[in-house]
Design a protein around this motif. Structure first.
Motif, mmCIF file in Angstrom:
data_model
loop_
_atom_site.group_PDB
_atom_site.id
_atom_site.type_symbol
_atom_site.label_atom_id
_atom_site.label_comp_id
_atom_site.label_asym_id
_atom_site.label_seq_id
_atom_site.Cartn_x
_atom_site.Cartn_y
_atom_site.Cartn_z
ATOM 1 N N TYR A 145 -21.038 -18.809 -36.526
ATOM 2 C CA TYR A 145 -19.845 -18.491 -37.302
ATOM 3 C C TYR A 145 -18.632 -18.268 -36.402
ATOM 4 O O TYR A 145 -17.502 -18.587 -36.777
ATOM 5 N N GLU A 146 -18.852 -17.738 -35.192
ATOM 6 C CA GLU A 146 -17.747 -17.584 -34.241
ATOM 7 C C GLU A 146 -17.164 -18.951 -33.888
ATOM 8 O O GLU A 146 -15.945 -19.135 -33.856
ATOM 9 N N SER A 147 -18.043 -19.897 -33.630
ATOM 10 C CA SER A 147 -17.595 -21.244 -33.291
ATOM 11 C C SER A 147 -16.904 -21.906 -34.481
ATOM 12 O O SER A 147 -15.901 -22.613 -34.326
ATOM 13 N N LEU A 148 -17.451 -21.649 -35.689
ATOM 14 C CA LEU A 148 -16.849 -22.205 -36.910
ATOM 15 C C LEU A 148 -15.403 -21.735 -37.059
ATOM 16 O O LEU A 148 -14.486 -22.549 -37.226
ATOM 17 N N TRP A 149 -15.189 -20.417 -36.983
ATOM 18 C CA TRP A 149 -13.837 -19.875 -37.170
ATOM 19 C C TRP A 149 -12.911 -20.298 -36.038
ATOM 20 O O TRP A 149 -11.721 -20.584 -36.267
ATOM 21 N N GLU A 150 -13.425 -20.356 -34.847
ATOM 22 C CA GLU A 150 -12.602 -20.783 -33.711
ATOM 23 C C GLU A 150 -12.120 -22.225 -33.916
ATOM 24 O O GLU A 150 -10.982 -22.566 -33.603
ATOM 25 N N THR A 151 -12.999 -23.058 -34.489
ATOM 26 C CA THR A 151 -12.646 -24.463 -34.705
ATOM 27 C C THR A 151 -11.590 -24.609 -35.788
ATOM 28 O O THR A 151 -10.557 -25.279 -35.595
ATOM 29 N N VAL A 152 -11.814 -24.019 -36.969
ATOM 30 C CA VAL A 152 -10.887 -24.231 -38.087
ATOM 31 C C VAL A 152 -9.562 -23.518 -37.875
ATOM 32 O O VAL A 152 -8.510 -24.000 -38.307
ATOM 33 N N GLU A 153 -9.577 -22.354 -37.209
ATOM 34 C CA GLU A 153 -8.328 -21.644 -36.962
ATOM 35 C C GLU A 153 -7.461 -22.373 -35.947
ATOM 36 O O GLU A 153 -6.239 -22.170 -35.910
ATOM 37 N N SER A 154 -8.067 -23.227 -35.134
ATOM 38 C CA SER A 154 -7.292 -24.026 -34.176
ATOM 39 C C SER A 154 -6.744 -25.288 -34.824
ATOM 40 O O SER A 154 -6.033 -26.066 -34.181
ATOM 41 N N GLY A 155 -7.084 -25.508 -36.106
ATOM 42 C CA GLY A 155 -6.573 -26.663 -36.825
ATOM 43 C C GLY A 155 -7.513 -27.845 -36.863
ATOM 44 O O GLY A 155 -7.180 -28.888 -37.440
ATOM 45 N N ASP A 156 -8.695 -27.716 -36.254
ATOM 46 C CA ASP A 156 -9.659 -28.817 -36.238
ATOM 47 C C ASP A 156 -10.625 -28.714 -37.416
ATOM 48 O O ASP A 156 -10.664 -27.706 -38.125
ATOM 49 N N THR A 157 -11.415 -29.769 -37.596
ATOM 50 C CA THR A 157 -12.385 -29.822 -38.698
ATOM 51 C C THR A 157 -13.776 -29.488 -38.178
ATOM 52 O O THR A 157 -14.192 -29.983 -37.132
ATOM 53 N N TRP A 158 -14.484 -28.648 -38.920
ATOM 54 C CA TRP A 158 -15.843 -28.237 -38.564
ATOM 55 C C TRP A 158 -16.842 -29.072 -39.361
ATOM 56 O O TRP A 158 -16.714 -29.216 -40.570
ATOM 57 N N HIS A 159 -17.833 -29.644 -38.674
ATOM 58 C CA HIS A 159 -18.840 -30.463 -39.359
ATOM 59 C C HIS A 159 -20.186 -30.182 -38.707
ATOM 60 O O HIS A 159 -20.447 -30.633 -37.592
ATOM 61 N N GLU A 160 -21.023 -29.424 -39.391
ATOM 62 C CA GLU A 160 -22.319 -29.038 -38.829
ATOM 63 C C GLU A 160 -23.328 -28.810 -39.948
ATOM 64 O O GLU A 160 -22.973 -28.650 -41.115
ATOM 65 N N ARG A 161 -24.565 -28.783 -39.549
ATOM 66 C CA ARG A 161 -25.665 -28.461 -40.460
ATOM 67 C C ARG A 161 -25.752 -26.947 -40.593
ATOM 68 O O ARG A 161 -25.506 -26.203 -39.645
ATOM 69 N N ILE A 162 -26.113 -26.460 -41.809
ATOM 70 C CA ILE A 162 -26.214 -25.023 -42.035
ATOM 71 C C ILE A 162 -27.365 -24.750 -43.001
ATOM 72 O O ILE A 162 -27.683 -25.582 -43.860
ATOM 73 N N VAL A 163 -27.986 -23.607 -42.820
ATOM 74 C CA VAL A 163 -28.995 -23.140 -43.767
ATOM 75 C C VAL A 163 -28.393 -21.970 -44.534
ATOM 76 O O VAL A 163 -28.091 -20.925 -43.950
ATOM 77 N N ASP A 164 -28.174 -22.145 -45.835
ATOM 78 C CA ASP A 164 -27.595 -21.115 -46.690
ATOM 79 C C ASP A 164 -28.626 -20.659 -47.715
ATOM 80 O O ASP A 164 -29.751 -21.181 -47.777
ATOM 81 N N GLN A 165 -28.217 -19.687 -48.522
ATOM 82 C CA GLN A 165 -29.139 -19.101 -49.503
ATOM 83 C C GLN A 165 -28.517 -19.153 -50.892
ATOM 84 O O GLN A 165 -27.357 -18.796 -51.089
ATOM 85 N N ARG A 166 -29.305 -19.635 -51.855
ATOM 86 C CA ARG A 166 -28.842 -19.673 -53.235
ATOM 87 C C ARG A 166 -28.877 -18.264 -53.836
ATOM 88 O O ARG A 166 -29.471 -17.339 -53.257
ATOM 89 N N LYS A 167 -28.277 -18.128 -55.006
ATOM 90 C CA LYS A 167 -28.288 -16.837 -55.684
ATOM 91 C C LYS A 167 -29.715 -16.383 -55.958
ATOM 92 O O LYS A 167 -30.019 -15.173 -55.929
ATOM 93 N N GLU B 53 -33.486 -18.570 -52.755
ATOM 94 C CA GLU B 53 -34.062 -19.761 -52.120
ATOM 95 C C GLU B 53 -33.125 -20.282 -51.038
ATOM 96 O O GLU B 53 -31.906 -20.355 -51.225
ATOM 97 N N PHE B 54 -33.692 -20.635 -49.889
ATOM 98 C CA PHE B 54 -32.913 -21.231 -48.808
ATOM 99 C C PHE B 54 -32.662 -22.707 -49.122
ATOM 100 O O PHE B 54 -33.476 -23.371 -49.749
ATOM 101 N N TYR B 55 -31.525 -23.213 -48.672
ATOM 102 C CA TYR B 55 -31.260 -24.651 -48.766
ATOM 103 C C TYR B 55 -30.501 -25.090 -47.511
ATOM 104 O O TYR B 55 -29.779 -24.317 -46.896
ATOM 105 N N THR B 56 -30.713 -26.339 -47.143
ATOM 106 C CA THR B 56 -30.071 -26.911 -45.958
ATOM 107 C C THR B 56 -28.954 -27.834 -46.407
ATOM 108 O O THR B 56 -29.112 -28.619 -47.338
ATOM 109 N N ALA B 57 -27.805 -27.724 -45.756
ATOM 110 C CA ALA B 57 -26.650 -28.535 -46.134
ATOM 111 C C ALA B 57 -25.917 -29.007 -44.884
ATOM 112 O O ALA B 57 -25.979 -28.361 -43.827
ATOM 113 N N VAL B 58 -25.252 -30.137 -45.034
ATOM 114 C CA VAL B 58 -24.277 -30.570 -44.036
ATOM 115 C C VAL B 58 -22.926 -30.079 -44.531
ATOM 116 O O VAL B 58 -22.497 -30.417 -45.634
ATOM 117 N N GLN B 59 -22.266 -29.272 -43.726
ATOM 118 C CA GLN B 59 -21.049 -28.588 -44.165
ATOM 119 C C GLN B 59 -19.844 -29.065 -43.368
ATOM 120 O O GLN B 59 -19.884 -29.134 -42.145
#
Length: 560
Positions: free
Chosen positions: A263-285, A288-294
């Motif tokens: 998340y540190e790298s994510l915020w550092e990237t978008v706050e500098s004006g660049d686009t973040w594109h990475e795989r992430i494991v998130d959690q549904r309500k 259940e875990f799910y994997t996404a390309v974000q």
């Protein structure tokens, strides 16, 4: 109003006439009375007083008339000034202003109308109004009638055709001008061009519909990460409704699987004006875990970032499928090899102890089948490895040389010729070499005694190269290529192996295309069209010494 009012000369004339009539009246009255009635005439003093009164009254009347004339002149000058200002305002107005008579004769047409509709003032003033209405909205006659009936219109949406045939969208406001008798003499229209605004609104609606109907989860946030919008796919994928998500932060999706550095790298990237594109494991309500390309990108308004847009593609099922295929592939190859080794061992024993030719032939068939199954498993692994790998670049001549030489080594009694168009020294995806090797090997095995490999620049696109592998054999079975063109095989229509699928997958992965044809002799001709890769200077320097021109070279067993 008369535009030539009485001047001071007219005031003097009235005063003089008043004096004349007064003097004649006094003197004539005395004379008539004296003559007809015999009354004595008034004394000269009385007559003088009367005449003096007339003179004073005349001067006063002349003064009043002169004052009135001056007042009228000032009013008319003010009206003329106002009319001039109004004319200037109309002429300089940034919006079209047009006025017509009830029979549609143009009386006013400003410069903005010329810029908007295309006709000049000289072409329209005093003439009939050009046909500016489009096929869809109300006609000019309807607009004029409605203006007269309602004493003017306000912000009527109309579509009008310009001189060049294009159609614009406008807000029209009209007014009625009547004469002293109440008859309509002019109808004035003011047009506000809303074409660009309407187009923006339509694009915005289209964008909104696209986002609402997208299959990926999309959400917007403020600069500090508060969610302001989520689309229906977000609700479907995460389980959170729009009301539950808006006002929260994306932390509601955290699964705990990603460490803080992510998340540190994510915020550092978008706050500098660049686009973040990475795989992430998130959690549904639901938990259940799910994997996404974000993908997360900043939203800019000028130089200021006003928020972020995030898109999530749920790849949970594809990840699980990849894992299942990987495990099954590993187990299949491991168990197949072990079982084939057992089968091969028993077949060797049978072959060694064979008492007759029939038993020996059966044993040989078992050994051949076992070896073919092992080779098929190895090819499947090759396909998987190639498709999962990132390609590098190689000179196409070097790549062809190596692929053909390797294929030729398996069939030393056959011939493979390579013809490269002069000047070809480009880089292509190195994985294509496996596809070329597969085609040449298959042609040497099944296609006849001679295989031709031609390399030339695409006649349709200078940025692409063509590699064509052709033979003089019987050609490929129709079902082999039909399955690839359909993109799938069926129980009744399928290929006999994996070779063409390997070629198709690898070439597609490299950004190219594959076509199947026939040679004049009826053999197969497979054409690969590939993008040229610029590569980098280091790759060119490293490979400069190994490039070889194979034009006219024949590769046979003597070349080994």
């Amino acid at each position: 109003m008369d535009e030539t009012p009485l001047d001071t000369h007219d005031g003097r004339a009235i005063a003089t006439a008043y004096v004349g009539f007064g003097a004649v009246g006094i003197l004539g009255g005395e004379l008539v009375l004296s003559t007809l009635l015999g009354t004595p005439m008034a004394s000269p003093l009385a007559i003088g007083k009367g005449l003096l009164f007339v003179v004073v009254s005349s001067v006063f009347v002349g003064f009043l008339v002169n004052r009135k004339n001056q007042r009228i002149a000032r009013q008319q000058a003010s009206v003329r000034t106002s009319l001039t200002k109004l004319e200037n305002v109309v002429s300089a107005s940034p919006v079209p202003i047009i006025s017509v008579t009830p029979d549609k004769q143009v009386t006013r047409w400003n410069e903005a109308a010329t810029e908007t509709f295309g006709w000049t003032q000289e072409e329209v003033l005093g003439k009939q109004l050009p046909e500016v209405t489009s096929d869809r909205p109300v006609s000019v006659d309807q607009i004029l009638d409605q203006t007269t009936e309602e004493e003017g219109l306000s912000n009527l949406e109309v579509e009008l055709r310009r001189r060049d045939g294009s159609v614009g969208e406008f807000l029209l406001s009209t007014a009625v001008i009547r004469d002293d008798d109440g008859d309509v003499v002019e109808l004035v229209g003011v047009f506000v061009d809303t074409t660009a605004q309407k187009q923006r609104e339509r694009r915005l609606r289209e964008f909104e519909m696209a986002v609402e109907q997208a299959g990926h989860a999309i959400y917007l946030t403020t600069p500090d990460g508060k969610i302001t919008y989520v689309n229906p796919a977000f609700e479907h994928i995460t389980g959170y409704t729009r009301d539950e998500a808006v006002g929260e932060t994306p932390d509601i999706l955290k699964s705990g699987e990603m460490d803080g550095s992510y998340y540190e790298s994510l915020w550092e990237t978008v706050e500098s004006g660049d686009t973040w594109h990475e795989r992430i494991v998130d959690q549904r309500k639901s938990g259940e875990f799910y994997t996404a390309v974000q993908t997360i990108a900043p939203i800019h308004q000028g130089d200021e970032s006003i928020g972020y847009v995030a898109i999530q593609s749920d790849i949970t099922e594809s990840e699980l499928a990849k894992q299942r295929l990987g495990v099954l592939n590993r187990m299949f190859r491991h168990n197949l090899r072990n079982r084939m080794n057992v089968i091969d061992g028993y077949a060797e024993m049978i072959r060694t102890d064979a008492a007759n030719e029939e038993t020996l032939d059966r044993a040989n068939n078992i050994v051949t089948a076992a070896n073919e199954l092992v080779a098929l498993a190895e090819k499947a692994q090759t396909v998987a490895d190639l498709l999962e790998s990132d390609g590098s670049t190689r000179y196409v001549v070097e790549l062809i040389d190596e692929a053909v030489t390797r294929a030729q080594s398996y069939y030393p009694d056959s011939t493979a010729t390579v013809d490269v168009e002069p000047g070809i020294s480009e880089l292509v995806d190195n994985r294509v070499g496996v596809a070329v090797n597969e085609l040449v090997t298959n042609s040497l095995e099944h296609g006849g005694e001679t295989v031709h490999v031609d390399v030339f620049r695409s006649p349709r696109n200078d940025e692409r190269l063509v590699i064509r592998v052709s033979d003089d054999g019987p050609g490929l079975p129709k079902g082999e290529w039909d399955a690839i063109e359909r993109g799938r095989e069926t129980p009744l229509e399928h290929g006999t192996g994996m070779g063409l699928w390997l070629v198709h997958w690898v070439v597609t992965k490299a950004g190219g295309s594959t076509r199947l044809g026939t040679t004049p002799l009826g053999g197969a001709a497979v054409t690969l069209e590939l993008p040229i890769d610029d590569g980098d200077d280091d790759a060119r320097d490293d490979s400069a010494g190994v490039e070889r021109t194979l034009r006219g070279t024949t590769l046979d067993s003597t070349d080994e």
